[in-house]
Scaffold this motif. Sequence first.
Motif, PDB file in Angstrom:
ATOM      1  N   VAL A   1       7.483  15.581  19.881  1.00  0.00           N
ATOM      2  CA  VAL A   1       7.820  16.433  21.021  1.00  0.00           C
ATOM      3  C   VAL A   1       7.310  15.778  22.304  1.00  0.00           C
ATOM      4  CG1 VAL A   1       7.753  18.531  19.654  1.00  0.00           C
ATOM      5  CG2 VAL A   1       5.685  17.746  20.791  1.00  0.00           C
ATOM      6  N   ALA A   2       7.817  16.244  23.416  1.00  0.00           N
ATOM      7  CA  ALA A   2       7.380  15.746  24.721  1.00  0.00           C
ATOM      8  C   ALA A   2       6.167  16.554  25.161  1.00  0.00           C
ATOM      9  CB  ALA A   2       8.500  15.872  25.736  1.00  0.00           C
ATOM     10  N   SER A   3       4.995  16.146  24.670  1.00  0.00           N
ATOM     11  CA  SER A   3       3.764  16.854  25.018  1.00  0.00           C
ATOM     12  C   SER A   3       2.579  15.941  24.759  1.00  0.00           C
ATOM     13  CB  SER A   3       3.611  18.122  24.181  1.00  0.00           C
ATOM     14  OG  SER A   3       2.333  18.686  24.393  1.00  0.00           O
ATOM     15  N   ALA A   4       1.902  15.541  25.806  1.00  0.00           N
ATOM     16  CA  ALA A   4       0.750  14.652  25.660  1.00  0.00           C
ATOM     17  C   ALA A   4      -0.448  15.376  25.053  1.00  0.00           C
ATOM     18  CB  ALA A   4       0.375  14.061  27.012  1.00  0.00           C
ATOM     19  N   SER A   5      -0.364  16.686  24.886  1.00  0.00           N
ATOM     20  CA  SER A   5      -1.500  17.440  24.350  1.00  0.00           C
ATOM     21  C   SER A   5      -1.214  18.041  22.977  1.00  0.00           C
ATOM     22  CB  SER A   5      -1.879  18.558  25.327  1.00  0.00           C
ATOM     23  OG  SER A   5      -0.803  19.466  25.454  1.00  0.00           O
ATOM     24  N   GLN A   6      -0.170  17.564  22.294  1.00  0.00           N
ATOM     25  CA  GLN A   6       0.188  18.122  20.992  1.00  0.00           C
ATOM     26  C   GLN A   6       0.368  17.005  19.963  1.00  0.00           C
ATOM     27  OE1 GLN A   6       3.469  20.803  21.217  1.00  0.00           O
ATOM     28  NE2 GLN A   6       3.429  21.294  19.060  1.00  0.00           N
ATOM     29  N   PRO A   7      -0.743  16.523  19.354  1.00  0.00           N
ATOM     30  CA  PRO A   7      -0.639  15.466  18.349  1.00  0.00           C
ATOM     31  C   PRO A   7       0.152  15.936  17.129  1.00  0.00           C
ATOM     32  CG  PRO A   7      -2.939  15.905  18.906  1.00  0.00           C
ATOM     33  CD  PRO A   7      -2.109  16.920  19.599  1.00  0.00           C
ATOM     34  N   THR A   8       0.716  14.984  16.422  1.00  0.00           N
ATOM     35  CA  THR A   8       1.496  15.262  15.217  1.00  0.00           C
ATOM     36  C   THR A   8       0.768  14.670  14.022  1.00  0.00           C
ATOM     37  OG1 THR A   8       3.551  15.169  16.473  1.00  0.00           O
ATOM     38  CG2 THR A   8       3.727  14.884  14.092  1.00  0.00           C
ATOM     39  N   TYR A   9       0.577  15.476  12.973  1.00  0.00           N
ATOM     40  CA  TYR A   9      -0.037  15.001  11.728  1.00  0.00           C
ATOM     41  C   TYR A   9       0.920  15.330  10.602  1.00  0.00           C
ATOM     42  CZ  TYR A   9      -3.122  14.651   7.700  1.00  0.00           C
ATOM     43  OH  TYR A   9      -3.660  14.321   6.486  1.00  0.00           O
ATOM     44  N   ILE A  10       1.290  14.334   9.827  1.00  0.00           N
ATOM     45  CA  ILE A  10       2.200  14.544   8.702  1.00  0.00           C
ATOM     46  C   ILE A  10       1.548  13.997   7.447  1.00  0.00           C
ATOM     47  CG2 ILE A  10       4.431  13.950   7.702  1.00  0.00           C
ATOM     48  CD1 ILE A  10       5.509  13.815  10.552  1.00  0.00           C
TER      49      ILE A  10
ATOM     50  N   CYS B   1       0.841  -1.197   0.000  1.00  0.00           N
ATOM     51  CA  CYS B   1       0.000   0.000   0.000  1.00  0.00           C
ATOM     52  C   CYS B   1       0.878   1.250   0.000  1.00  0.00           C
ATOM     53  CB  CYS B   1      -0.946   0.011   1.200  1.00  0.00           C
ATOM     54  SG  CYS B   1      -0.124   0.180   2.800  1.00  0.00           S
ATOM     55  N   ARG B   2       0.244   2.386  -0.143  1.00  0.00           N
ATOM     56  CA  ARG B   2       0.927   3.672  -0.059  1.00  0.00           C
ATOM     57  C   ARG B   2       0.420   4.410   1.179  1.00  0.00           C
ATOM     58  NH1 ARG B   2       3.910   5.437  -4.255  1.00  0.00           N
ATOM     59  NH2 ARG B   2       3.754   4.260  -6.184  1.00  0.00           N
ATOM     60  N   VAL B   3       1.344   4.777   2.041  1.00  0.00           N
ATOM     61  CA  VAL B   3       0.982   5.542   3.232  1.00  0.00           C
ATOM     62  C   VAL B   3       0.923   7.006   2.823  1.00  0.00           C
ATOM     63  CG1 VAL B   3       1.691   6.238   5.550  1.00  0.00           C
ATOM     64  CG2 VAL B   3       1.957   3.859   4.822  1.00  0.00           C
ATOM     65  N   LYS B   4      -0.255   7.601   2.995  1.00  0.00           N
ATOM     66  CA  LYS B   4      -0.489   8.992   2.589  1.00  0.00           C
ATOM     67  C   LYS B   4      -0.217   9.972   3.718  1.00  0.00           C
ATOM     68  CE  LYS B   4      -2.670   7.581  -1.236  1.00  0.00           C
ATOM     69  NZ  LYS B   4      -2.461   7.995  -2.581  1.00  0.00           N
ATOM     70  N   ALA B   5      -0.487   9.555   4.971  1.00  0.00           N
ATOM     71  CA  ALA B   5      -0.322  10.445   6.115  1.00  0.00           C
ATOM     72  C   ALA B   5      -0.182   9.622   7.385  1.00  0.00           C
ATOM     73  CB  ALA B   5      -1.517  11.389   6.233  1.00  0.00           C
ATOM     74  N   VAL B   6       0.305  10.295   8.438  1.00  0.00           N
ATOM     75  CA  VAL B   6       0.472   9.673   9.752  1.00  0.00           C
ATOM     76  C   VAL B   6      -0.102  10.620  10.797  1.00  0.00           C
ATOM     77  CG1 VAL B   6       2.150   8.832  11.439  1.00  0.00           C
ATOM     78  CG2 VAL B   6       2.594   8.520   9.022  1.00  0.00           C
ATOM     79  N   TYR B   7      -0.835  10.054  11.760  1.00  0.00           N
ATOM     80  CA  TYR B   7      -1.358  10.825  12.889  1.00  0.00           C
ATOM     81  C   TYR B   7      -0.816  10.178  14.156  1.00  0.00           C
ATOM     82  CZ  TYR B   7      -4.562  13.075  16.133  1.00  0.00           C
ATOM     83  OH  TYR B   7      -5.091  13.800  17.172  1.00  0.00           O
ATOM     84  N   ILE B   8      -0.075  10.949  14.944  1.00  0.00           N
ATOM     85  CA  ILE B   8       0.589  10.419  16.131  1.00  0.00           C
ATOM     86  C   ILE B   8       0.102  11.159  17.372  1.00  0.00           C
ATOM     87  CG2 ILE B   8       2.801  10.114  17.305  1.00  0.00           C
ATOM     88  CD1 ILE B   8       4.094  10.070  14.504  1.00  0.00           C
ATOM     89  N   VAL B   9      -0.261  10.394  18.389  1.00  0.00           N
ATOM     90  CA  VAL B   9      -0.588  10.958  19.699  1.00  0.00           C
ATOM     91  C   VAL B   9       0.627  10.699  20.588  1.00  0.00           C
ATOM     92  CG1 VAL B   9      -2.125  10.862  21.681  1.00  0.00           C
ATOM     93  CG2 VAL B   9      -3.043  10.516  19.371  1.00  0.00           C
ATOM     94  N   PRO B  10       1.369  11.745  20.964  1.00  0.00           N
ATOM     95  CA  PRO B  10       2.572  11.553  21.765  1.00  0.00           C
ATOM     96  C   PRO B  10       2.261  11.381  23.255  1.00  0.00           C
ATOM     97  CG  PRO B  10       2.303  13.862  21.258  1.00  0.00           C
ATOM     98  CD  PRO B  10       1.167  13.136  20.585  1.00  0.00           C
TER      99      PRO B  10
END
Length: 99
Positions: free
Chosen positions: A62-71, A28-37
């Motif tokens: 980053v070290a932050s449980a309240s700042q998700p990362t979306y790429i 498959c092709r990965v289009k995006a990633v959503y990460i909950v740190p």
Amino acid sequence: MQTDVLVSVPLTGSGQFTDQTPSNLARCRVKAVYIVPTATAGSLVLRDGGSGGSVKATINTVASASQPTYILFPGEGLLFQTAVYGTVTNLGSATIIYG
């Protein structure tokens, strides 16, 4: 080329990403990633195949449980020939959007 866009089951520990069935993802092709740190900095390493497969991307958080990362990956995304394996370090969860 337009394809259906699907979302994996969130991965909370290292392993293969699965669809909603849950069955392991194949080519498959990965289009995006959503990460909950977490409160500690972490990373997600995406590998083609299993735990020893070739590294396609390393994403640090980053070290932050309240700042998700979306790429969002440009173009057609990252092609995984056999399977999508995630090595998870200090993450709440990681979800991929694929097609």
